[in-house]
Scaffold this motif. Sequence first.
Motif, PDB file in Angstrom:
ATOM      1  N   ASP A  74      -1.312   1.595  -5.454  1.00 29.28           N
ATOM      2  CA  ASP A  74      -0.222   1.542  -4.470  1.00 29.28           C
ATOM      3  C   ASP A  74       1.040   2.102  -5.111  1.00 29.28           C
ATOM      4  O   ASP A  74       1.707   1.426  -5.891  1.00 29.28           O
ATOM      5  CB  ASP A  74      -0.008   0.079  -4.036  1.00 29.28           C
ATOM      6  CG  ASP A  74       1.161  -0.055  -3.075  1.00 29.28           C
ATOM      7  OD1 ASP A  74       1.700   1.003  -2.641  1.00 29.28           O
ATOM      8  OD2 ASP A  74       1.545  -1.197  -2.761  1.00 29.28           O
ATOM      9  N   LEU A  75       1.365   3.341  -4.757  1.00 25.63           N
ATOM     10  CA  LEU A  75       2.529   3.980  -5.383  1.00 25.63           C
ATOM     11  C   LEU A  75       3.841   3.328  -4.964  1.00 25.63           C
ATOM     12  O   LEU A  75       4.858   3.478  -5.635  1.00 25.63           O
ATOM     13  CB  LEU A  75       2.556   5.472  -5.045  1.00 25.63           C
ATOM     14  CG  LEU A  75       1.396   6.303  -5.607  1.00 25.63           C
ATOM     15  CD1 LEU A  75       1.594   7.776  -5.289  1.00 25.63           C
ATOM     16  CD2 LEU A  75       1.277   6.117  -7.133  1.00 25.63           C
ATOM     17  N   ASP A  76       3.832   2.580  -3.859  1.00 29.67           N
ATOM     18  CA  ASP A  76       5.054   1.915  -3.396  1.00 29.67           C
ATOM     19  C   ASP A  76       5.169   0.473  -3.902  1.00 29.67           C
ATOM     20  O   ASP A  76       6.070  -0.261  -3.467  1.00 29.67           O
ATOM     21  CB  ASP A  76       5.114   1.921  -1.861  1.00 29.67           C
ATOM     22  CG  ASP A  76       5.518   3.289  -1.316  1.00 29.67           C
ATOM     23  OD1 ASP A  76       6.178   4.041  -2.055  1.00 29.67           O
ATOM     24  OD2 ASP A  76       5.165   3.603  -0.165  1.00 29.67           O
ATOM     25  N   ALA A  77       4.291   0.086  -4.813  1.00 31.57           N
ATOM     26  CA  ALA A  77       4.345  -1.290  -5.328  1.00 31.57           C
ATOM     27  C   ALA A  77       5.727  -1.551  -5.936  1.00 31.57           C
ATOM     28  O   ALA A  77       6.255  -0.719  -6.681  1.00 31.57           O
ATOM     29  CB  ALA A  77       3.258  -1.502  -6.374  1.00 31.57           C
ATOM     30  N   GLY A  78       6.295  -2.687  -5.575  1.00 32.45           N
ATOM     31  CA  GLY A  78       7.591  -3.077  -6.155  1.00 32.45           C
ATOM     32  C   GLY A  78       8.788  -2.368  -5.531  1.00 32.45           C
ATOM     33  O   GLY A  78       9.924  -2.598  -5.934  1.00 32.45           O
ATOM     34  N   VAL A  79       8.555  -1.500  -4.542  1.00 33.63           N
ATOM     35  CA  VAL A  79       9.679  -0.805  -3.896  1.00 33.63           C
ATOM     36  C   VAL A  79      10.072  -1.590  -2.647  1.00 33.63           C
ATOM     37  O   VAL A  79       9.249  -1.751  -1.744  1.00 33.63           O
ATOM     38  CB  VAL A  79       9.277   0.631  -3.471  1.00 33.63           C
ATOM     39  CG1 VAL A  79      10.419   1.297  -2.700  1.00 33.63           C
ATOM     40  CG2 VAL A  79       8.896   1.454  -4.699  1.00 33.63           C
ATOM     41  N   ASN A  80      11.312  -2.099  -2.603  1.00 31.46           N
ATOM     42  CA  ASN A  80      11.730  -2.767  -1.366  1.00 31.46           C
ATOM     43  C   ASN A  80      12.456  -1.774  -0.469  1.00 31.46           C
ATOM     44  O   ASN A  80      12.842  -0.681  -0.899  1.00 31.46           O
ATOM     45  CB  ASN A  80      12.553  -4.036  -1.657  1.00 31.46           C
ATOM     46  CG  ASN A  80      13.769  -3.754  -2.522  1.00 31.46           C
ATOM     47  OD1 ASN A  80      14.454  -2.753  -2.319  1.00 31.46           O
ATOM     48  ND2 ASN A  80      14.033  -4.618  -3.487  1.00 31.46           N
TER      49      ASN A  80
END
Length: 364
Positions: A153-159
Amino acid sequence: MPRTGGAATRGPPQVNTGGGTAPDKLGHMAATHTYLTGIQTSGEPHIGNYVGAIKPALAAAESSDTLYFLADYHALNSVKDPAKLRHSIRSVAATWLACGLDPERTVLYRQSSVPEVFELATILSSITSKGLMNRAHAYKAARDRNAAAGNEDLDAGVNMGLFNYPILMAADILIMAADRVPVGRDQVQHIEYTADIAGTFNHLYGESYTFPIPEGVYPEGEASILPGVDGRKMSKSYDNHIPLFLPENKLKKLVRRIPTDSTPVEDPKDPDTSVVFQLLAQFADAERTAAIRKRLEAGGMGWGELKNELFEVLNAELTPLRERYEALMHPDSELDAILAAGAVRARERARGVLSRVRAAVGID
Ligand code: ADP
Ligand code: TRP
């Protein structure tokens, strides 16, 4: 002199705070600019921030309209500890005031005190393509870090706050119709995005209202980039910084701990490769700096003595600031009243812009 860059300014700002304009001998009004910058409230300021951002911004405030604000909603994206955020908001405000910001001249306010910012951010979202946000450096860097770590998941941790960051920053600038934005070079893309978003708005709604297209004002050259105690750029994120308001004894200890090589006292030394000397050169006057350079190059001056010199000049400059800072951080100080007064002035200006924007888009 700082250099401006980015898109050309189209027309003067349409709202003026009133200060900084005076007719010349022929009765013409001098062209004025409105300077605005935001400071994230996400940690303690260090001497790199002081030399690279605070001092130049205070110098600009001498001759221009200036609005400086605490970007507390930007900080919320990364700071999840309420006590820490609360402390940082007061600490950053106290720092600017302690360093000489005059709240009569400069409008100093909290981003969170101006809800018009968030309404404008919603309006700007409706005319900003998602693709533009996909290409933003901070967002791309977060995805690259996930890719490098093998995270599927390349968007992990992106809010969403991080993803929308550039739109909120555009709203900060445009709500005040500011046309000059003093920032570090790491902010170039954000300024370009703001100019881009303002251009889109003007294209769509320009018959009713146009935003001035803002330009970044960037520090010139590398001269003002301070090294940290490990020789890399001084930064909170490298933990190599010298906090601006360390108590005197801790400042002395930290300066003493700056790593140096084992060149004996009597040997010649190269000032240009010494972190201690580079820091000293930012704080000592030209004469003292030149004299110390000479002594280092000739041999006979040890690192210990050089560190004593650095501590002395730093402490001499920072002591009065530290005292003002500590007084302002007291719960009964005038700090909160200053921020409240700044918020009133900032909101008045923001309301003027927002009502014209709302009318332009058809929500009035
Ligand atoms: P940090 O890297 O410690 O997180 P910020 O990115 O919050 O610092 O920077 C705040 C402001 O201080 C910016 O305008 C930036 O250009 C300036 N600044 C940060 N570090 C330095 C430095 N080492 N030397 C000069 N200016 C700096
Ligand atoms: N992004 C800026 C930084 O990290 C802080 C900021 C938020 C800002 N909004 C702004 C700077 C508006 C200038 C104008 O340093």
